[in-house]
Design a protein around this motif. Structure first.
Motif, PDB file in Angstrom:
ATOM      1  N   CYS A  87     -24.821 -13.486 -48.849  1.00 44.02           N
ATOM      2  CA  CYS A  87     -23.913 -12.351 -48.636  1.00 44.02           C
ATOM      3  C   CYS A  87     -22.735 -12.424 -49.604  1.00 44.02           C
ATOM      4  O   CYS A  87     -22.286 -11.399 -50.131  1.00 44.02           O
ATOM      5  N   MET A  88     -22.240 -13.634 -49.834  1.00 44.68           N
ATOM      6  CA  MET A  88     -21.132 -13.814 -50.782  1.00 44.68           C
ATOM      7  C   MET A  88     -21.562 -13.410 -52.187  1.00 44.68           C
ATOM      8  O   MET A  88     -20.806 -12.770 -52.919  1.00 44.68           O
ATOM      9  N   SER A  89     -22.786 -13.753 -52.560  1.00 45.45           N
ATOM     10  CA  SER A  89     -23.267 -13.415 -53.903  1.00 45.45           C
ATOM     11  C   SER A  89     -23.354 -11.905 -54.090  1.00 45.45           C
ATOM     12  O   SER A  89     -23.095 -11.400 -55.185  1.00 45.45           O
ATOM     13  N   LEU A  90     -23.707 -11.191 -53.036  1.00 45.51           N
ATOM     14  CA  LEU A  90     -23.787  -9.728 -53.132  1.00 45.51           C
ATOM     15  C   LEU A  90     -22.397  -9.112 -53.269  1.00 45.51           C
ATOM     16  O   LEU A  90     -22.199  -8.162 -54.024  1.00 45.51           O
ATOM     17  N   LEU A  91     -21.429  -9.677 -52.540  1.00 46.85           N
ATOM     18  CA  LEU A  91     -20.068  -9.154 -52.649  1.00 46.85           C
ATOM     19  C   LEU A  91     -19.477  -9.439 -54.024  1.00 46.85           C
ATOM     20  O   LEU A  91     -18.750  -8.602 -54.584  1.00 46.85           O
ATOM     21  N   MET A  92     -19.794 -10.596 -54.607  1.00 48.10           N
ATOM     22  CA  MET A  92     -19.211 -10.962 -55.897  1.00 48.10           C
ATOM     23  C   MET A  92     -19.980 -10.376 -57.074  1.00 48.10           C
ATOM     24  O   MET A  92     -19.627 -10.609 -58.235  1.00 48.10           O
ATOM     25  N   ASN A  93     -21.025  -9.617 -56.790  1.00 49.37           N
ATOM     26  CA  ASN A  93     -21.822  -9.002 -57.854  1.00 49.37           C
ATOM     27  C   ASN A  93     -21.034  -7.860 -58.497  1.00 49.37           C
ATOM     28  O   ASN A  93     -19.995  -7.417 -57.994  1.00 49.37           O
ATOM     29  N   ASN A  94     -21.547  -7.366 -59.606  1.00 46.99           N
ATOM     30  CA  ASN A  94     -20.939  -6.222 -60.284  1.00 46.99           C
ATOM     31  C   ASN A  94     -21.965  -5.095 -60.420  1.00 46.99           C
ATOM     32  O   ASN A  94     -22.905  -5.236 -61.196  1.00 46.99           O
ATOM     33  N   PRO A  95     -21.821  -4.009 -59.622  1.00 50.72           N
ATOM     34  CA  PRO A  95     -20.758  -3.744 -58.658  1.00 50.72           C
ATOM     35  C   PRO A  95     -20.978  -4.504 -57.353  1.00 50.72           C
ATOM     36  O   PRO A  95     -22.108  -4.897 -57.047  1.00 50.72           O
ATOM     37  N   PRO A  96     -19.910  -4.710 -56.582  1.00 53.58           N
ATOM     38  CA  PRO A  96     -20.055  -5.441 -55.320  1.00 53.58           C
ATOM     39  C   PRO A  96     -20.811  -4.622 -54.288  1.00 53.58           C
ATOM     40  O   PRO A  96     -20.705  -3.392 -54.247  1.00 53.58           O
ATOM     41  N   ARG A  97     -21.592  -5.312 -53.468  1.00 53.81           N
ATOM     42  CA  ARG A  97     -22.281  -4.676 -52.348  1.00 53.81           C
ATOM     43  C   ARG A  97     -22.001  -5.491 -51.079  1.00 53.81           C
ATOM     44  O   ARG A  97     -21.985  -6.722 -51.118  1.00 53.81           O
ATOM     45  N   LEU A  98     -21.816  -4.795 -49.983  1.00 59.47           N
ATOM     46  CA  LEU A  98     -21.635  -5.465 -48.702  1.00 59.47           C
ATOM     47  C   LEU A  98     -23.003  -5.691 -48.080  1.00 59.47           C
ATOM     48  O   LEU A  98     -23.781  -4.752 -47.909  1.00 59.47           O
ATOM     49  N   ALA A  99     -23.288  -6.938 -47.740  1.00 59.75           N
ATOM     50  CA  ALA A  99     -24.567  -7.280 -47.118  1.00 59.75           C
ATOM     51  C   ALA A  99     -24.452  -7.162 -45.608  1.00 59.75           C
ATOM     52  O   ALA A  99     -23.469  -7.609 -45.017  1.00 59.75           O
ATOM     53  N   HIS A 100     -25.456  -6.556 -44.994  1.00 65.22           N
ATOM     54  CA  HIS A 100     -25.515  -6.446 -43.538  1.00 65.22           C
ATOM     55  C   HIS A 100     -26.705  -7.275 -43.061  1.00 65.22           C
ATOM     56  O   HIS A 100     -27.854  -6.844 -43.157  1.00 65.22           O
ATOM     57  N   ALA A 101     -26.423  -8.482 -42.586  1.00 65.32           N
ATOM     58  CA  ALA A 101     -27.492  -9.324 -42.070  1.00 65.32           C
ATOM     59  C   ALA A 101     -27.789  -8.951 -40.624  1.00 65.32           C
ATOM     60  O   ALA A 101     -26.903  -8.514 -39.882  1.00 65.32           O
ATOM     61  N   MET A 102     -29.030  -9.120 -40.238  1.00 68.73           N
ATOM     62  CA  MET A 102     -29.442  -8.843 -38.871  1.00 68.73           C
ATOM     63  C   MET A 102     -29.259 -10.109 -38.038  1.00 68.73           C
ATOM     64  O   MET A 102     -29.979 -11.096 -38.214  1.00 68.73           O
ATOM     65  N   ALA A 103     -28.264 -10.103 -37.148  1.00 69.18           N
ATOM     66  CA  ALA A 103     -27.889 -11.292 -36.396  1.00 69.18           C
ATOM     67  C   ALA A 103     -28.768 -11.476 -35.161  1.00 69.18           C
ATOM     68  O   ALA A 103     -29.288 -10.506 -34.588  1.00 69.18           O
ATOM     69  N   GLU A 104     -28.926 -12.730 -34.752  1.00 68.93           N
ATOM     70  CA  GLU A 104     -29.673 -13.063 -33.545  1.00 68.93           C
ATOM     71  C   GLU A 104     -28.961 -12.475 -32.319  1.00 68.93           C
ATOM     72  O   GLU A 104     -27.736 -12.490 -32.229  1.00 68.93           O
ATOM     73  N   TYR A 105     -29.760 -11.989 -31.371  1.00 65.47           N
ATOM     74  CA  TYR A 105     -29.181 -11.412 -30.149  1.00 65.47           C
ATOM     75  C   TYR A 105     -28.335 -12.438 -29.399  1.00 65.47           C
ATOM     76  O   TYR A 105     -27.358 -12.081 -28.727  1.00 65.47           O
ATOM     77  N   PHE A 106     -28.676 -13.723 -29.527  1.00 65.54           N
ATOM     78  CA  PHE A 106     -27.949 -14.781 -28.822  1.00 65.54           C
ATOM     79  C   PHE A 106     -26.450 -14.706 -29.064  1.00 65.54           C
ATOM     80  O   PHE A 106     -25.638 -14.962 -28.157  1.00 65.54           O
ATOM     81  N   PHE A 107     -26.039 -14.344 -30.291  1.00 68.61           N
ATOM     82  CA  PHE A 107     -24.613 -14.337 -30.605  1.00 68.61           C
ATOM     83  C   PHE A 107     -23.847 -13.291 -29.802  1.00 68.61           C
ATOM     84  O   PHE A 107     -22.648 -13.432 -29.562  1.00 68.61           O
ATOM     85  N   ASN A 108     -24.538 -12.241 -29.360  1.00 72.95           N
ATOM     86  CA  ASN A 108     -23.868 -11.234 -28.548  1.00 72.95           C
ATOM     87  C   ASN A 108     -23.565 -11.729 -27.145  1.00 72.95           C
ATOM     88  O   ASN A 108     -22.812 -11.099 -26.403  1.00 72.95           O
ATOM     89  N   THR A 109     -24.175 -12.838 -26.756  1.00 67.08           N
ATOM     90  CA  THR A 109     -23.908 -13.407 -25.430  1.00 67.08           C
ATOM     91  C   THR A 109     -22.734 -14.379 -25.466  1.00 67.08           C
ATOM     92  O   THR A 109     -22.310 -14.859 -24.411  1.00 67.08           O
ATOM     93  N   MET A 110     -22.213 -14.679 -26.645  1.00 69.00           N
ATOM     94  CA  MET A 110     -21.103 -15.623 -26.778  1.00 69.00           C
ATOM     95  C   MET A 110     -19.785 -14.855 -26.891  1.00 69.00           C
ATOM     96  O   MET A 110     -19.726 -13.832 -27.586  1.00 69.00           O
ATOM     97  N   PRO A 111     -18.743 -15.314 -26.208  1.00 66.84           N
ATOM     98  CA  PRO A 111     -17.443 -14.622 -26.286  1.00 66.84           C
ATOM     99  C   PRO A 111     -16.953 -14.492 -27.719  1.00 66.84           C
ATOM    100  O   PRO A 111     -16.922 -15.479 -28.463  1.00 66.84           O
TER     101      PRO A 111
END
Length: 283
Positions: free
Chosen positions: A93-117
């Motif tokens: 994701c960092m490499s995509l942001l630092m690219n020229n032109p920059p792009r924001l990466a949207h990773a698909m996160a595990e559902y488990f993280f939504n259960t954590m405060p």
């Protein structure tokens, strides 16, 4: 006064190059600095500023084939997963942001993280939405880049003795790409296997706790070793269809992507002089 002091400390920790790249993003943030998906510009600045020294000086990430990335249109960035703790995903994701032109990466996160405060909210603020097909579809319709690892935890948690051996791919990404007319940009991440070489993993206790398996590495802490890493992007792959094709058709197309990633892995391994190296790899 305390708020002003904290604000000054926060600004001092901001990375100038990250701030410049974020300013160049083609994303419509509202007057509160938030976009339609809940991504926060200030959260992006704090998060990627924290990752910047790891990216530049600790893991010494080098990018190859960045010219294959879409400059402003949709795409699915698909690659191998390893290293157990997600360092490969964040450095990608960092490499995509630092690219020229920059792009924001949207990773698909595990559902488990939504259960954590707070975890799910924070991930959302830095662009990573829960890995649901409808979330990926909305992002692609908005001409964003969606990052996915078809191996899932099978790849991330495999033991080091299977380093760089691709595991079974899920097929949902292919149906998404086809139904949303999104090119697939394959990539190989080299170095995460050595940065966090998994010797074993704890399954029984984590099942009781309802958490993902816990990987165990020689350093015994959830922190990568200072191993030089590389990202190799391949040429975009376009698959015609509606995404509703019979499973054998989808399987054959997924295998094409898997073969492309395998080729990038082989190229990346041949390019670096040796594993566990700390010197930056140059093309």
């Amino acid at each position: 006064m305390i708020r002003r002091l904290l604000g000054n400390v926060g600004r001092a920790l901001e990375d100038a190059e990250v701030a410049e790249q974020l300013a160049r993003l083609r994303i419509d943030f509202n007057e509160h600095g938030v976009d339609r998906f809940g991504v926060s510009r200030s959260s992006l600045l704090r998060w990627y500023s924290a990752l910047a020294p790891i990216y530049r000086r600790y893991l010494k990430v080098t990018v190859f084939g960045a010219e294959h990335l879409p400059t402003r249109t949709r795409g699915m960035v698909i690659g191998n997963h390893s290293g157990g703790i997600g360092a490969d995903a964040q450095m990608l994701c960092m490499s995509l942001l630092m690219n020229n032109p920059p792009r924001l990466a949207h990773a698909m996160a595990e559902y488990f993280f939504n259960t954590m405060p707070y975890a799910g909210m924070w991930l959302n603020r830095v662009g990573h939405l829960t890995g649901l097909p409808e979330n990926a579809r909305h992002l692609l319709e908005a001409e964003r880049l969606v990052v996915a690892f078809p191996e899932g935890s099978r790849g991330a948690l495999k033991p080091y003795k299977q380093a760089y051996q691709l595991q079974r791919f899920g097929t949902g990404f292919m149906r998404l790409a086809m139904s949303n007319r999104a090119p697939i940009i394959p990539f190989a991440f080299i170095g995460a296997e050595e940065a966090f070489p998994i010797l074993a993993r704890v399954d029984a206790a984590t099942r009781l706790l309802g958490t993902p398996p816990m990987p165990i590495a020689p350093q015994l802490v959830f922190w990568p070793l200072p191993v030089s890493c590389q990202v190799h992007f391949g040429e975009p792959m376009i698959f015609e269809g509606t995404g509703a094709e019979p499973q054998p058709v989808i399987d054959a197309q997924v295998e094409q992507v898997r073969a492309a990633i395998r080729g990038l892995i082989e190229r990346g391994l041949a390019l670096r002089p040796r594993p566990f190296m700390r010197e930056r790899v140059k093309g």
